[in-house]
Design a protein around this motif. Structure first.
Motif, PDB file in Angstrom:
ATOM      1  N   SER A   9       0.826  -1.210   0.000  1.00 38.45           N
ATOM      2  CA  SER A   9       0.000   0.000   0.000  1.00 38.45           C
ATOM      3  C   SER A   9       0.857   1.254   0.000  1.00 38.45           C
ATOM      4  N   SER A  10       2.071   1.193   0.589  1.00 32.10           N
ATOM      5  CA  SER A  10       2.934   2.371   0.595  1.00 32.10           C
ATOM      6  C   SER A  10       3.392   2.704  -0.819  1.00 32.10           C
ATOM      7  N   ALA A  11       3.699   1.693  -1.623  1.00 28.32           N
ATOM      8  CA  ALA A  11       4.097   1.938  -3.009  1.00 28.32           C
ATOM      9  C   ALA A  11       2.931   2.512  -3.799  1.00 28.32           C
ATOM     10  N   GLN A  12       1.746   1.959  -3.597  1.00 29.19           N
ATOM     11  CA  GLN A  12       0.562   2.469  -4.288  1.00 29.19           C
ATOM     12  C   GLN A  12       0.264   3.900  -3.869  1.00 29.19           C
ATOM     13  N   ARG A  13       0.425   4.167  -2.563  1.00 30.83           N
ATOM     14  CA  ARG A  13       0.148   5.511  -2.058  1.00 30.83           C
ATOM     15  C   ARG A  13       1.114   6.523  -2.664  1.00 30.83           C
ATOM     16  N   ALA A  14       2.373   6.142  -2.778  1.00 31.94           N
ATOM     17  CA  ALA A  14       3.369   7.040  -3.345  1.00 31.94           C
ATOM     18  C   ALA A  14       3.078   7.323  -4.819  1.00 31.94           C
ATOM     19  N   ARG A  15       2.634   6.304  -5.560  1.00 37.84           N
ATOM     20  CA  ARG A  15       2.277   6.520  -6.964  1.00 37.84           C
ATOM     21  C   ARG A  15       1.075   7.447  -7.094  1.00 37.84           C
ATOM     22  N   ARG A  16       0.076   7.237  -6.231  1.00 41.00           N
ATOM     23  CA  ARG A  16      -1.109   8.104  -6.290  1.00 41.00           C
ATOM     24  C   ARG A  16      -0.765   9.549  -5.948  1.00 41.00           C
ATOM     25  N   GLU A  17       0.137   9.722  -4.977  1.00 41.81           N
ATOM     26  CA  GLU A  17       0.545  11.073  -4.591  1.00 41.81           C
ATOM     27  C   GLU A  17       1.237  11.787  -5.745  1.00 41.81           C
ATOM     28  N   LEU A  18       2.095  11.086  -6.467  1.00 36.71           N
ATOM     29  CA  LEU A  18       2.773  11.687  -7.613  1.00 36.71           C
ATOM     30  C   LEU A  18       1.760  12.046  -8.697  1.00 36.71           C
ATOM     31  N   ALA A  19       0.809  11.137  -8.970  1.00 38.71           N
ATOM     32  CA  ALA A  19      -0.219  11.421  -9.983  1.00 38.71           C
ATOM     33  C   ALA A  19      -1.061  12.632  -9.577  1.00 38.71           C
ATOM     34  N   TYR A  20      -1.388  12.739  -8.292  1.00 41.85           N
ATOM     35  CA  TYR A  20      -2.196  13.869  -7.801  1.00 41.85           C
ATOM     36  C   TYR A  20      -1.452  15.189  -8.009  1.00 41.85           C
ATOM     37  N   ARG A  21      -0.164  15.199  -7.733  1.00 43.95           N
ATOM     38  CA  ARG A  21       0.615  16.427  -7.903  1.00 43.95           C
ATOM     39  C   ARG A  21       0.671  16.835  -9.373  1.00 43.95           C
ATOM     40  N   LEU A  22       0.775  15.870 -10.270  1.00 45.18           N
ATOM     41  CA  LEU A  22       0.782  16.193 -11.701  1.00 45.18           C
ATOM     42  C   LEU A  22      -0.576  16.728 -12.143  1.00 45.18           C
ATOM     43  N   ARG A  23      -1.653  16.139 -11.652  1.00 40.94           N
ATOM     44  CA  ARG A  23      -2.992  16.639 -11.986  1.00 40.94           C
ATOM     45  C   ARG A  23      -3.174  18.084 -11.513  1.00 40.94           C
ATOM     46  N   ARG A  60      11.827   9.000  -8.218  1.00 35.09           N
ATOM     47  CA  ARG A  60      12.916   8.119  -7.778  1.00 35.09           C
ATOM     48  C   ARG A  60      12.562   7.440  -6.454  1.00 35.09           C
ATOM     49  N   ALA A  61      11.888   8.189  -5.575  1.00 41.58           N
ATOM     50  CA  ALA A  61      11.481   7.612  -4.295  1.00 41.58           C
ATOM     51  C   ALA A  61      10.470   6.490  -4.509  1.00 41.58           C
ATOM     52  N   VAL A  62       9.529   6.710  -5.441  1.00 39.36           N
ATOM     53  CA  VAL A  62       8.549   5.662  -5.755  1.00 39.36           C
ATOM     54  C   VAL A  62       9.256   4.433  -6.297  1.00 39.36           C
ATOM     55  N   GLU A  63      10.201   4.654  -7.219  1.00 39.31           N
ATOM     56  CA  GLU A  63      10.920   3.535  -7.813  1.00 39.31           C
ATOM     57  C   GLU A  63      11.733   2.785  -6.761  1.00 39.31           C
ATOM     58  N   GLY A  64      12.246   3.523  -5.767  1.00 34.69           N
ATOM     59  CA  GLY A  64      13.037   2.886  -4.723  1.00 34.69           C
ATOM     60  C   GLY A  64      12.223   2.034  -3.784  1.00 34.69           C
ATOM     61  N   THR A  65      10.909   2.264  -3.738  1.00 37.57           N
ATOM     62  CA  THR A  65      10.048   1.472  -2.866  1.00 37.57           C
ATOM     63  C   THR A  65      10.003   0.029  -3.331  1.00 37.57           C
ATOM     64  N   TRP A  66       9.979  -0.161  -4.640  1.00 38.21           N
ATOM     65  CA  TRP A  66       9.894  -1.519  -5.197  1.00 38.21           C
ATOM     66  C   TRP A  66      10.933  -1.681  -6.286  1.00 38.21           C
ATOM     67  N   LEU A  67      11.830  -2.627  -6.108  1.00 40.54           N
ATOM     68  CA  LEU A  67      12.854  -2.895  -7.099  1.00 40.54           C
ATOM     69  C   LEU A  67      12.797  -4.363  -7.490  1.00 40.54           C
ATOM     70  N   ALA A 122      10.075  20.508 -11.914  1.00 45.10           N
ATOM     71  CA  ALA A 122      10.371  19.193 -12.493  1.00 45.10           C
ATOM     72  C   ALA A 122      11.359  18.397 -11.636  1.00 45.10           C
ATOM     73  N   ALA A 123      12.410  19.079 -11.146  1.00 50.03           N
ATOM     74  CA  ALA A 123      13.428  18.355 -10.376  1.00 50.03           C
ATOM     75  C   ALA A 123      12.830  17.718  -9.124  1.00 50.03           C
ATOM     76  N   ASP A 124      11.947  18.460  -8.443  1.00 57.23           N
ATOM     77  CA  ASP A 124      11.326  17.931  -7.231  1.00 57.23           C
ATOM     78  C   ASP A 124      10.440  16.725  -7.552  1.00 57.23           C
ATOM     79  N   LEU A 125       9.704  16.807  -8.650  1.00 59.05           N
ATOM     80  CA  LEU A 125       8.816  15.708  -9.027  1.00 59.05           C
ATOM     81  C   LEU A 125       9.598  14.481  -9.501  1.00 59.05           C
ATOM     82  N   VAL A 126      10.705  14.712 -10.181  1.00 55.62           N
ATOM     83  CA  VAL A 126      11.552  13.587 -10.591  1.00 55.62           C
ATOM     84  C   VAL A 126      12.135  12.908  -9.357  1.00 55.62           C
ATOM     85  N   ALA A 127      12.479  13.705  -8.340  1.00 58.59           N
ATOM     86  CA  ALA A 127      12.968  13.122  -7.088  1.00 58.59           C
ATOM     87  C   ALA A 127      11.878  12.263  -6.444  1.00 58.59           C
ATOM     88  N   SER A 128      10.637  12.719  -6.530  1.00 52.60           N
ATOM     89  CA  SER A 128       9.524  11.919  -6.008  1.00 52.60           C
ATOM     90  C   SER A 128       9.387  10.616  -6.782  1.00 52.60           C
TER      91      SER A 128
END
Length: 282
Positions: free
Chosen positions: A7-21, A81-88, A73-79
């Motif tokens: 759920s933490s990985a899903q939550r992080a993905r949703r948060e990134l999508a919300y910020r882009l919206r 990377r954090a999402v990607e780091g949750t699941w490898l 953009a840099a801040d969102l790209v960092a986000s």
């Protein structure tokens, strides 16, 4: 990126999508406008904004340019990377070989003061001998890693073992009894490993619990996991490596560890199970 059940990985993905919206809404752009500015099909915007598709770093930069907020953009790209780091996936984690994946965990070990680890199929790395480590990593390398750097990976894992005797660290290890009998090494190497396990079990800062087979279980065996202080959990799954930092998820694994710990035997009873496994080798 494969979808994680965490759920933490899903939550992080949703948060990134919300910020882009939000960026698109603040810029007064609907999906079709944004797609046209980025040169995409409108369905791509829809998939990204609803977290059905994970954007790439370049997708995020294009999105920010279209919205007139390239400075974000840099801040969102960092986000991202954090999402990607949750699941490898193992393929991604080990793409440069096994040595690097061993070395990358050392900073986490150095800053942790309380370790809790549960293993259902192999002994935890910090308790392994050199030969046992080589046999386990060789097996992994042959299954999924094209690059053969096993000797260097073994050296890196052996280097990590110094945390057992340095600083004010505490360790609690739980293993299922069959781990003692899993023939991941040759007979002589397995015997050496069990003798080493008996030796380290006497360290004053280390607790070793063995969960016997013959008992009524209150908790089924689960995936191997490590808890670092109360800050992070790492879980080894068949397809990859999961990092959990959400407090509720860390607590869930801590509760599971406590339940498993209540089922384990310690001290002389644990040593008896280890010695019984050694007798079977003869």
């Amino acid at each position: 990126m494969p979808q994680s059940h965490s759920s933490s990985a899903q939550r992080a993905r949703r948060e990134l999508a919300y910020r882009l919206r939000e960026l698109a809404e603040d810029a007064g752009l609907d999906g079709k406008d944004l797609a046209a500015l980025c040169g995409w099909h409108p369905s791509k915007v829809s998939r990204i904004s609803t977290a059905k598709t994970q954007p790439s770093a370049e997708d995020i930069r294009a999105w920010c340019r279209a919205c007139g907020v390239e400075d974000q953009a840099a801040d969102l790209v960092a986000s991202l990377r954090a999402v990607e780091g949750t699941w490898l996936t193992w393929r991604r984690l080990e793409r440069a070989g096994l040595r690097r994946s061993q070395e990358e965990r050392l900073p986490l070990y150095l800053r942790t003061t309380r370790f809790r680890a549960y293993s259902s199929w192999a002994l935890p790395g910090l308790l392994q001998t050199c030969q046992y480590t080589e046999d386990v990593l060789r097996n992994i390398q042959q299954q999924r890693v094209p690059l053969d750097d096993v000797p260097n990976a073994v050296a890196a894992r052996m280097e990590r073992r110094h945390v057992l005797r340095e600083g004010q660290r505490r360790f609690a290890f739980l293993i299922e009894e069959p781990v003692l009998r899993n023939t991941l090494s040759t007979g002589e190497a397995q015997k050496e490993q069990l003798e080493h396990l008996l030796a380290v079990s006497g360290l004053p800062n280390l607790s070793l619990g063995v969960i016997p087979v013959a008992q009524q279980r209150r908790q089924l065996p689960t995936e191997n996991f490590w808890i670092y202080d109360s800050a992070q959990v790492n879980v080894e799954l068949v397809s990859g490596y999961l990092t959990l930092t959400q407090p509720s998820e860390v607590r869930a694994y801590a509760d599971t560890f406590a339940t498993l710990a209540g089922m384990a035997v310690y001290g002389e009873r644990a040593r008896g199970l280890i010695m019984s496994a050694m007798e079977r080798l003869r």
